[in-house]
Design a protein around this motif. Structure first.
Motif, PDB file in Angstrom:
ATOM      1  N   GLY A 511       0.787  -1.217   0.000  1.00  0.00           N
ATOM      2  CA  GLY A 511       0.000   0.000   0.000  1.00  0.00           C
ATOM      3  C   GLY A 511       0.820   1.269   0.000  1.00  0.00           C
ATOM      4  O   GLY A 511       0.465   2.250  -0.661  1.00  0.00           O
ATOM      5  N   TYR A 512       1.926   1.286   0.730  1.00  0.00           N
ATOM      6  CA  TYR A 512       2.737   2.504   0.760  1.00  0.00           C
ATOM      7  C   TYR A 512       3.326   2.804  -0.613  1.00  0.00           C
ATOM      8  O   TYR A 512       3.355   3.957  -1.052  1.00  0.00           O
ATOM      9  CB  TYR A 512       3.852   2.382   1.785  1.00  0.00           C
ATOM     10  N   ALA A 534       0.257  10.565   3.709  1.00  0.00           N
ATOM     11  CA  ALA A 534      -0.112   9.155   3.866  1.00  0.00           C
ATOM     12  C   ALA A 534      -1.372   8.999   4.707  1.00  0.00           C
ATOM     13  O   ALA A 534      -2.245   8.172   4.413  1.00  0.00           O
ATOM     14  CB  ALA A 534       1.048   8.381   4.492  1.00  0.00           C
ATOM     15  N   LEU A 535      -1.492   9.801   5.770  1.00  0.00           N
ATOM     16  CA  LEU A 535      -2.690   9.736   6.611  1.00  0.00           C
ATOM     17  C   LEU A 535      -3.918  10.230   5.848  1.00  0.00           C
ATOM     18  O   LEU A 535      -5.010   9.656   5.969  1.00  0.00           O
ATOM     19  CB  LEU A 535      -2.477  10.560   7.878  1.00  0.00           C
ATOM     20  N   GLY A 536      -3.764  11.304   5.071  1.00  0.00           N
ATOM     21  CA  GLY A 536      -4.873  11.781   4.254  1.00  0.00           C
ATOM     22  C   GLY A 536      -5.290  10.759   3.221  1.00  0.00           C
ATOM     23  O   GLY A 536      -6.480  10.533   2.974  1.00  0.00           O
ATOM     24  N   TRP A 537      -4.300  10.112   2.609  1.00  0.00           N
ATOM     25  CA  TRP A 537      -4.577   9.066   1.613  1.00  0.00           C
ATOM     26  C   TRP A 537      -5.388   7.935   2.237  1.00  0.00           C
ATOM     27  O   TRP A 537      -6.391   7.490   1.667  1.00  0.00           O
ATOM     28  CB  TRP A 537      -3.248   8.554   1.069  1.00  0.00           C
ATOM     29  N   ASP A 538      -4.965   7.446   3.403  1.00  0.00           N
ATOM     30  CA  ASP A 538      -5.660   6.313   4.021  1.00  0.00           C
ATOM     31  C   ASP A 538      -7.067   6.689   4.459  1.00  0.00           C
ATOM     32  O   ASP A 538      -8.015   5.900   4.302  1.00  0.00           O
ATOM     33  CB  ASP A 538      -4.862   5.786   5.208  1.00  0.00           C
ATOM     34  N   ALA A 570      -1.427   3.133   3.118  1.00  0.00           N
ATOM     35  CA  ALA A 570      -0.109   3.755   3.161  1.00  0.00           C
ATOM     36  C   ALA A 570       0.514   3.690   4.542  1.00  0.00           C
ATOM     37  O   ALA A 570       1.746   3.693   4.680  1.00  0.00           O
ATOM     38  CB  ALA A 570      -0.213   5.208   2.705  1.00  0.00           C
ATOM     39  N   THR A 571      -0.290   3.646   5.595  1.00  0.00           N
ATOM     40  CA  THR A 571       0.233   3.629   6.957  1.00  0.00           C
ATOM     41  C   THR A 571       0.127   2.263   7.612  1.00  0.00           C
ATOM     42  O   THR A 571       0.318   2.129   8.815  1.00  0.00           O
ATOM     43  CB  THR A 571      -0.504   4.657   7.835  1.00  0.00           C
ATOM     44  N   GLY A 572      -0.183   1.233   6.834  1.00  0.00           N
ATOM     45  CA  GLY A 572      -0.281  -0.109   7.372  1.00  0.00           C
ATOM     46  C   GLY A 572      -1.442  -0.858   6.766  1.00  0.00           C
ATOM     47  O   GLY A 572      -2.179  -0.349   5.915  1.00  0.00           O
TER      48      GLY A 572
END
Length: 636
Positions: A511-512, A534-538, A570-572
């Motif tokens: 995902g990242y 990354a947080l916004g993406w998830d 992106a964050t897991g």
């Protein structure tokens, strides 16, 4: 929670009579529909099925038909006990009557209506054994049993009963089809998979189950599995709207249907420079997620500026609700999220990229930054597996880390381990002498440190000062210890050999990597600071995932979010469970500011320095040497 119900199958030819019979409550076959007694001799054609062999006079047949008519009238009036009694008279005292099978079917329906699941099931099973394969009453009997099982909280069994019908009977079951769809919409992925694993081939009622399962796979991030199942549904004869849904899943497209609507993002796009810069990164991640989604051009995202002020947060939330959004992304801070929850008047789901604390009993409110049970659970599982059964836990007296500690303690106890002492400190403390001396005295197998990133430097250095590692006390921490910034800023003398449970991101083609490629292609520049984007993406991707899968409106989006499992973000690897966003955690070992995998069932190795020669005798003492702390690998 129930995801949105797929459209109904188009009824096949010959099912209209069955649908009318089911809707009107009729249970008698056409040969018994008349209220008068028929001839004692059966008419030409297939033999009439009765509960027992034998002949009855015309008068006896007329009495049986009249008794069944009384039972039907009582059933239609909702007098279940009276209906059961009248139908039982025919079943028990007139089993050779031509209407005896219809009486047994009505008896089963009456038992089910009265909540007598086992009795209804027994009667329905008896009918299944009696009736020939092509008899449409098989569908009636199965439907009675399935409805009783569903009402008794046994939905998987209910669907299995209907899927066991012969294909030629199942294809005419309009109400059976509707029941399968309703039940399947409320089942999770494991339940749907178990049904399909045992389902007979060729039953058209399996198609809605296959599509529901394909939808769950899409929510779980298993696009390949969803596409294979959708293709199988097409091969199984999916028609009409079902075929359109199957083709959309097989081709990786958003499901057909009404517009997915709008999403609002409530962010502090103005205000303090630091907050503004972070919010801009979150905004860019959201924009990149939408731009690379199958819903690009179909879903609209409106960015609303709360300026970092609580009053403005409340105004923006009400503005978003008034605009009819399906979900709200943001706010970022704890106080802002609290203000958002208080301002919200409906059930619009709110998903914050960063807030630590989610208000209790706040409905569909989530955060990517809140307490994640995944870390303490994984840490406890690992400790038990490698034999670290007696530990001390040290954590702040309040806040998210205290909740992580509670989760770890409960899990270790379930696995048979024990916590010798739980030690706390006030947030902001810098001295931990008293706590370290307690650990020195107890000499546990391990010291568990669910602490925030800001406290790692102080606690790690003092654990080294009090020589806990040389006493054989294994340090174990939650995700803060695996944070890249922490590992870069804290001396390796203090962190080497520490065990951490942390989401692993940024490796391989997961995902990242997809996030990074999408971001850089969309903005045509290198991404230097990935955390906020990354947080916004998830956050955006979770909402987009359920919209792609057909969820429409706040209620459906909230229900579908709870179905998300193992989404590779992106964050897991993310899942939603019980109102929380969980990440899959790996247990890793910190070494030279990096993270090292340990072979299964192993733990860091306690190192030794050779003893120095005695200065007077020159003799080197026997033994392995002085304990020198833990290492992830035996040799450095």
């Amino acid at each position: 929670m129930n995801p949105p119900q797929p459209p109904r199958h188009r009824l096949r030819r010959g099912s209209r009579l069955l649908r009318l019979a089911l809707l009107s409550g009729l249970v008698a076959s056409a040969s018994c529909a008349a209220g008068s007694a028929g001839p004692a001799e059966p008419p030409p054609g297939p033999p009439v099925v009765t509960l027992a062999q034998g002949r009855m006079s015309a008068d006896a047949e007329a009495e049986a038909a009249a008794e069944l008519a009384r039972a039907r009238a009582a059933f239609e009036a909702g007098r279940w006990g009276e209906a059961r009694s009248a139908a039982s008279v025919v079943v028990e005292t007139m089993p050779t009557s031509r209407v005896s099978v219809d009486a047994l079917l009505l008896l089963a329906r009456s038992e089910a209506a009265a909540g007598e699941v086992e009795a209804a099931t027994l009667h329905a099973e008896r009918l299944t054994r009696l009736l020939p394969p092509g008899d449409e009453r098989l569908a009636h009997a199965a439907l009675v049993q399935a409805r009783a099982l569903e009402a008794a909280g046994r939905p998987v069994e209910a669907v299995r009963v209907l899927l066991a019908l012969p294909p030629e009977v199942a294809s005419t079951g309009g109400d059976a089809d509707a029941l399968v769809r309703t039940v399947a919409a409320g089942l999770d992925r494991d339940a749907l998979g178990s049904i399909l694993q045992d389902a007979p081939l060729g039953n058209p009622l399996a198609v809605p189950v296959m599509l529901a399962y394909a939808g769950r796979l899409r929510l779980a991030g298993d696009a390949a599995g969803a596409e294979r199942l959708a293709a199988a549904a097409l091969d199984a004869g999916a028609e009409g709207d079902d075929a359109e849904i199957a083709r959309a899943i097989a081709e990786g497209r958003a499901l057909p249907g009404e517009s997915p609507g709008r999403i609002a993002a409530v962010l502090p796009l103005s205000g303090s420079p630091a907050l503004r810069a972070f919010a801009e990164g979150v905004r860019q991640g959201i924009e990149a997620a939408v731009a690379t989604s199958p819903l690009e051009g179909a879903v609209e995202v409106e960015f609303l500026d709360d300026a970092g002020e609580m009053a403005a947060v409340a105004d923006r939330i009400r503005e978003a609700e008034g605009g009819g959004v399906a979900a709200i992304l943001g706010p970022l801070e704890d106080d802002a999220l609290q203000a958002a929850v208080l301002a919200r008047t409906g059930g619009v789901p709110i998903l914050s990229p960063t807030a630590y604390e989610v208000p209790d009993d706040s409905g569909p409110v989530y955060s990517l930054g809140s307490v994640d049970p995944g870390a303490p659970l994984a840490l406890a599982d690992w400790a038990s597996a490698v034999g670290l059964d007696q530990v001390v836990v040290l954590h702040p007296s309040r806040g998210p880390s205290a909740e992580e500690a509670r989760i770890f303690i409960e899990r270790l106890a379930e696995l048979g381990g024990s916590v010798l002492r739980t030690l706390t400190y006030e947030p902001g403390a810098t001295s931990f002498r008293d706590q370290m001396q307690v650990v020195q005295g107890l000499r546990p197998d391990g010291l568990v440190l669910p602490i925030p990133a800001a406290d790692v430097q102080a606690i790690a250095s003092q654990a080294a000062f009090y020589a806990l590692d040389t006493l054989g006390v294994q340090l174990m921490g939650t995700a803060a210890w695996g944070d890249a910034g922490v590992r870069a800023s804290v001396s390796t003398r203090y962190t080497d050999g520490v065990i951490t449970a942390t989401p692993r991101v940024g490796q391989g083609d997961g995902g990242y990597s997809r996030f990074l490629s999408a971001y850089e292609n969309h903005f045509q520049r290198t991404l230097d600071e990935p955390q906020a984007p990354a947080l916004g993406w998830d956050a955006a991707s979770l909402v987009l995932r359920v919209l792609e899968n057909g969820a429409r409106g706040p209620g459906a989006v909230a229900a579908a979010l709870e179905e998300v499992d193992d989404f590779d973000g992106a964050t897991g690897v993310l899942s939603v469970e019980g109102g929380r966003i969980l990440r899959r955690h790996d247990v890793l070992c910190v070494e030279n500011a990096g993270l090292v995998e340990l072979p299964g069932g192993t733990r860091p190795t306690l190192q030794y320095r050779p003893y120095a020669p005695n200065p007077e005798t020159g003799i080197v003492p026997e033994g392995p040497g002085r304990p020198a702390g833990f290492a992830c690998t035996p040799e450095r």
